[in-house]
Design an enzyme around this catalytic site. Structure first.
Site, PDB file in Angstrom:
ATOM      1  CD  GLN A  30      -1.052  -0.387   3.719  1.00 37.29           C
ATOM      2  OE1 GLN A  30      -0.663  -1.081   4.646  1.00 37.29           O
ATOM      3  NE2 GLN A  30      -2.241   0.153   3.737  1.00 37.29           N
ATOM      4  CD  GLU A  59      -5.208   2.357   8.072  1.00 36.58           C
ATOM      5  OE1 GLU A  59      -5.066   1.330   8.761  1.00 36.58           O
ATOM      6  OE2 GLU A  59      -4.362   2.746   7.245  1.00 36.58           O
TER       7      GLU A  59
END
Length: 273
Positions: free
Chosen positions: A123, A207
């Site tokens: 990521q 997030e």
């Protein structure tokens, strides 16, 4: 020499005020943690699904809404190794405090795995933080379960258009790339891991990440990030390119629902509510 009680109180208050870190000090401290100069580290984690949400699933804005404590966004799920890369473009938001005096953060990123496959995540993305009146931004990459690392010397500011891409080379190797379309700069890092990707998830996520001291990790206070819109969102497979259509939608719930996520075509929109 004798001092009055009032003088001593004033001196103590002045000393305490002098000892408080400035916003620049707090930013430097966080970046020191991120660079590994102190014990605390930053890490994105697999989705933490809430199996018994306190709200109805009807709150979600998609046909497959789920709730988690840390992920908001869209996740494509396959039953076998499928996804070879994932990409998306978003405008870096200006985070706002939801109250209190401490630093608050959120992070926008794209990645491979981390939902149905929890062993590894490839990521890359951008953190946006606010502390008082000061805002800060960090572009980073991570091959979970390793910690994240900043792209050294890569500048990101509020309002910049950023494209992030994660590309699988093998189950233990990948390339993470970030492009600042507004500044005309880019950075890329090839990373390896002993953990293995499953290649069964591709995601576009905002997030609430964690900071860790050893094995003791906790979510950072979540900032009001406004809206993050991933455009040009796509993932590649051995058969071609796919959009997030039909993806599982996650909203963040922390006592109450903090996000509202929608998907249309190649766009995933995550709003703080």
């Amino acid at each position: 020499m004798m001092f009055s009680a009032a003088f001593l109180v004033q001196a103590l208050l002045a000393s305490a005020a002098f000892a408080l870190p400035s916003s620049k000090d707090r930013l430097a401290s966080r970046r020191a943690r991120r660079s590994g100069d102190v014990a605390r580290t930053r890490q994105s984690k697999p989705v933490n699904i809430i199996t018994s949400p306190q709200v109805s699933a009807a709150v979600g804005n998609a046909s497959h809404p789920e709730f988690s404590s840390n992920w908001a966004g869209a996740v494509l799920v396959a039953s076998t190794a499928t996804y070879k890369s994932v990409t998306g473009t978003f405008t870096v938001p200006t985070p706002k405090s939801t109250g209190g005096s401490g630093e608050q953060c959120a992070s926008a990123w794209v990645g491979i795995d981390g939902d149905t496959c929890e062993t590894a995540i490839l990521q890359t993305g951008v953190d946006f933080c606010v502390s008082g009146s000061a805002v800060s931004f960090d572009a980073w990459y991570e091959f979970f379960p390793a910690d994240s690392f900043d792209f050294s010397g890569f500048s990101v500011s509020a309002g910049d258009s950023v494209t992030v891409t994660a590309t699988v080379i093998s189950t233990t190797e990948g390339t993470l790339t970030i492009e600042n379309n507004s500044k005309g700069t880019s950075a890329s890092k090839t990373v390896t891991s002993t953990a293995r990707l499953c290649e069964t998830n591709a995601e576009w996520i905002v997030e609430d990440f964690e900071e860790c001291e050893g094995n003791d990790c906790e979510l950072v206070p979540f900032a009001n990030f406004g809206t993050v819109e991933f455009t040009g969102a796509s993932a590649t497979t051995s058969s071609g390119t796919v959009t997030p259509a039909g993806a599982t939608i996650f909203d963040i719930e922390q006592n109450s629902v903090l996000t509202s996520v929608s998907q249309s075509g190649s766009t995933v929109t995550v709003e703080f509510v």
